[in-house]
Design an enzyme around this catalytic site. Structure first.
Site, PDB file in Angstrom:
ATOM      1  N   ASN A  26      38.028 -40.190   0.146  1.00  0.00           N
ATOM      2  CA  ASN A  26      38.502 -39.040   0.988  1.00  0.00           C
ATOM      3  C   ASN A  26      39.105 -39.611   2.169  1.00  0.00           C
ATOM      4  O   ASN A  26      39.014 -40.559   2.708  1.00  0.00           O
ATOM      5  CB  ASN A  26      37.456 -38.062   1.105  1.00  0.00           C
ATOM      6  CG  ASN A  26      36.398 -38.845   1.968  1.00  0.00           C
ATOM      7  OD1 ASN A  26      35.667 -39.701   1.756  1.00  0.00           O
ATOM      8  ND2 ASN A  26      36.286 -38.252   3.333  1.00  0.00           N
ATOM      9  N   CYS A  27      40.101 -38.698   2.813  1.00  0.00           N
ATOM     10  CA  CYS A  27      40.697 -38.786   4.206  1.00  0.00           C
ATOM     11  C   CYS A  27      39.947 -37.834   4.876  1.00  0.00           C
ATOM     12  O   CYS A  27      38.906 -37.269   4.811  1.00  0.00           O
ATOM     13  CB  CYS A  27      42.199 -38.884   4.129  1.00  0.00           C
ATOM     14  SG  CYS A  27      42.881 -37.426   3.829  1.00  0.00           S
ATOM     15  N   MET A  28      40.487 -37.419   6.114  1.00  0.00           N
ATOM     16  CA  MET A  28      40.130 -36.629   7.031  1.00  0.00           C
ATOM     17  C   MET A  28      39.948 -34.981   6.536  1.00  0.00           C
ATOM     18  O   MET A  28      39.082 -34.458   6.792  1.00  0.00           O
ATOM     19  CB  MET A  28      40.834 -36.511   8.442  1.00  0.00           C
ATOM     20  CG  MET A  28      40.574 -37.963   9.203  1.00  0.00           C
ATOM     21  SD  MET A  28      41.533 -37.674  10.672  1.00  0.00           S
ATOM     22  CE  MET A  28      40.223 -36.722  11.566  1.00  0.00           C
ATOM     23  N   THR A  29      40.705 -34.898   5.648  1.00  0.00           N
ATOM     24  CA  THR A  29      40.989 -33.279   4.967  1.00  0.00           C
ATOM     25  C   THR A  29      41.358 -33.242   3.721  1.00  0.00           C
ATOM     26  O   THR A  29      40.679 -32.207   2.887  1.00  0.00           O
ATOM     27  CB  THR A  29      42.079 -32.690   5.685  1.00  0.00           C
ATOM     28  OG1 THR A  29      43.291 -33.387   5.357  1.00  0.00           O
ATOM     29  CG2 THR A  29      42.160 -32.550   7.146  1.00  0.00           C
ATOM     30  N   ARG A  30      41.255 -34.467   2.885  1.00  0.00           N
ATOM     31  CA  ARG A  30      41.496 -34.276   1.436  1.00  0.00           C
ATOM     32  C   ARG A  30      40.800 -35.323   0.719  1.00  0.00           C
ATOM     33  O   ARG A  30      40.438 -36.185   1.224  1.00  0.00           O
ATOM     34  CB  ARG A  30      43.013 -34.798   1.308  1.00  0.00           C
ATOM     35  CG  ARG A  30      44.085 -33.538   1.416  1.00  0.00           C
ATOM     36  CD  ARG A  30      45.364 -34.145   1.078  1.00  0.00           C
ATOM     37  NE  ARG A  30      46.059 -34.968   1.945  1.00  0.00           N
ATOM     38  CZ  ARG A  30      47.182 -35.484   2.268  1.00  0.00           C
ATOM     39  NH1 ARG A  30      48.093 -35.268   0.990  1.00  0.00           N
ATOM     40  NH2 ARG A  30      47.616 -36.214   3.242  1.00  0.00           N
TER      41      ARG A  30
END
Length: 522
Positions: A26-30
């Site tokens: 995961n990244c910050m939103t996805r």
């Protein structure tokens, strides 16, 4: 079960269960889920899941937009569910009972998945590098905001007894940034974080000034983030090698000692010098680009940033931003690139004003717009502009003109920079600085925002919605019409990106005829 656990369970069910998940990141939103078999994924059910803003399938890679905060909790819960699930029973659907056609289909699926993974090696490498720096963003934002407040108070001459206190609070983390980068790098590549931190600490150690390499005396901090990252990765590789070849009885002493000795020596003797040259080159290139290219360079950078975000390639810029901040105190690229999100806000406002009676579209924009104003652009990208096609392009046009304005200020000698990453749009205002101080930086960035908003708004108003899409949206606004959002993505040959989905609670596709008309009109 918590909301995050319920959402994780729902995602697990729609992607084909734990046996169909190869990897979760995961990244910050996805949330990124690598699946074994694409045919086992119920993409439509996944898009319609409450809490899922959008779901995009790119071969065997699923990108599920959940938003900041929630994505971190769901990633942890999904990984826990995946690893705790019992292994699939043998037989049943195994190869022994499969027909030749089924075997051929299964082989084709495996081949397609393998090809997709091979094609995604560059993206996976980018994600691994980004994963080293992304956990540092909250601290970078916090220290950046404190530094911004301290700078304003210092310039105004207010609270002279407080500013030294704030100065320490803002600079403590940044002075040891190399240590944290080394720790995260070692962890990401399978090593012990504290050993990576020990190697990263070499970069900022005061004693470096007493070391001469290739006839040149090193300086504390030389190589910065890049040197610490390379050192941490090397430490992980050395440690893993040593653990495989060291008897258990002496591993506790030998492995960490050899790791720090070998990785530290190479970092001190080679990596710091090489990374120092690269860091200086990055700083020189970025400064030269905007100082000489000015408005044109800003126009190009601002216009193409949204496609980078859409494909995830913007993560490759994270180490560049961090290097510039470490080297000069701010990054001149981030304020220019942030104009892409500003253009999208202008486009979204136009759509909201024109189609207020379409409850689905209005609800999506109302939910995504506040996040966009605070610098989180994915909800607007995947829930509004990209599904409608043309608004995504007009948003890029707005970002291009805004970037051109910011680039013009750089060209005139008043560079506009950001002292921290992770923020954008209005949330970037307190984090500005530049060669002529905060005032000029604020004027340049604020002017770019206003221009991006206006151009994105006007461009979308004039030619942002085709006649067929307009008819679909207005038809859905009629009393008794189903609440739906037209969601044919921008043509693949224009953006080289997978189709996007609608927002949570708003099904991704309109009628088949409407979607066909929308796609044909673009």
């Amino acid at each position: 079960m918590t909301d995050a656990q319920q959402l994780a369970q729902r995602i697990l069910d729609t992607v084909g269960g734990s046996s169909n998940i190869a990897d979760v990141e995961n990244c910050m939103t996805r949330l990124r889920v690598e699946v074994v078999s694409e045919s086992s994924v119920s993409l439509d059910e996944l898009k319609a899941t409450d809490g899922v803003m959008a779901a995009i399938a790119a071969g065997s890679n699923l990108q599920i937009v959940l938003g900041p905060g929630l994505v971190d909790r769901v990633a942890v819960d999904l990984e826990a569910l995946r690893t705790s699930a019992p292994p699939a029973a043998a037989g049943g659907s195994g190869a022994s009972g499969a027909s030749p056609d089924e075997l051929a289909a299964r082989g084709a699926s495996i081949k397609a998945s393998a090809r997709a993974r091979s094609d995604g090696r560059t993206m996976r490498a980018i994600r691994r590098i980004s994963a080293i720096l992304i956990p540092l963003i909250p601290a970078l934002i916090a220290c950046g905001l404190i530094a911004g407040i301290n700078g304003i108070l210092t310039n105004l001459g207010w609270l002279p007894g407080v500013t030294p206190f704030l100065g320490v609070l803002s600079s403590g983390f940044l002075s040891l940034l190399a240590v944290f980068v080394g720790m995260n790098a070692a962890k990401e590549f399978g090593g012990t974080p504290i050993l990576g931190g020990a190697v990263g600490a070499i970069v900022v150690a005061a004693g470096v000034a007493n070391v001469t390499v290739f006839g040149q005396t090193l300086a504390p901090g030389q190589g910065g983030v890049l040197g610490a990252m390379a050192g941490g990765i090397l430490a992980a590789l050395v440690e893993r090698f040593m653990r495989r070849h060291t008897p258990d009885v002496i591993a506790l002493i030998v492995v960490p000692t050899v790791t720090v000795l070998v990785a530290g020596s190479i970092t001190l003797g080679i990596l710091m010098s090489v990374a120092g040259v690269v860091s200086v080159a990055i700083g020189t290139a970025a400064t030269w680009l905007l100082a000489n290219g000015g408005a044109f360079a800003g126009f190009i950078l601002g216009g193409f940033f949204l496609p980078l975000v859409m494909t995830g390639m913007h993560q490759a810029l994270t180490p560049i931003h961090t290097t510039l901040i470490d080297q000069t105190g701010w990054t001149v690229l981030l304020p220019v690139l942030a104009m892409g999100g500003a253009g999208q806000i202008g486009a979204a406002i136009t759509l909201w004003m024109r189609f207020r009676r379409n409850e689905a579209l209005s609800r999506t924009i109302r939910g995504a717009l506040p996040a966009g104003l605070l610098g989180v652009g994915e909800p607007l990208i995947y829930g509004v502009t990209l599904p409608l096609g043309r608004p995504f392009i007009t948003a890029c046009i707005g970002g291009a003109f805004g970037g051109g304005v910011v680039g013009l200020f750089d060209q005139l000698g008043h560079s506009v920079g950001a002292i921290a990453i992770g923020a954008s749009d209005l949330s970037l205002l307190p984090l500005l600085n530049g060669s002529s101080g905060y005032g000029w930086a604020l004027l340049g960035y604020g002017s770019g925002l206003v221009v991006a908003y206006i151009v994105g708004f006007v461009a979308t108003l004039l030619f942002g919605v085709s006649a067929s899409v307009k008819a679909d949206l207005e038809e859905q606004s009629a009393p008794g019409a189903p609440l739906d959002l037209v969601s044919s993505a921008v043509a693949a040959d224009a953006t080289d990106a997978p189709p996007a989905a609608g927002a949570a609670g708003t099904p991704a596709a309109g009628s088949a005829a409407g979607s066909a008309r929308a796609g044909a009109s673009r």
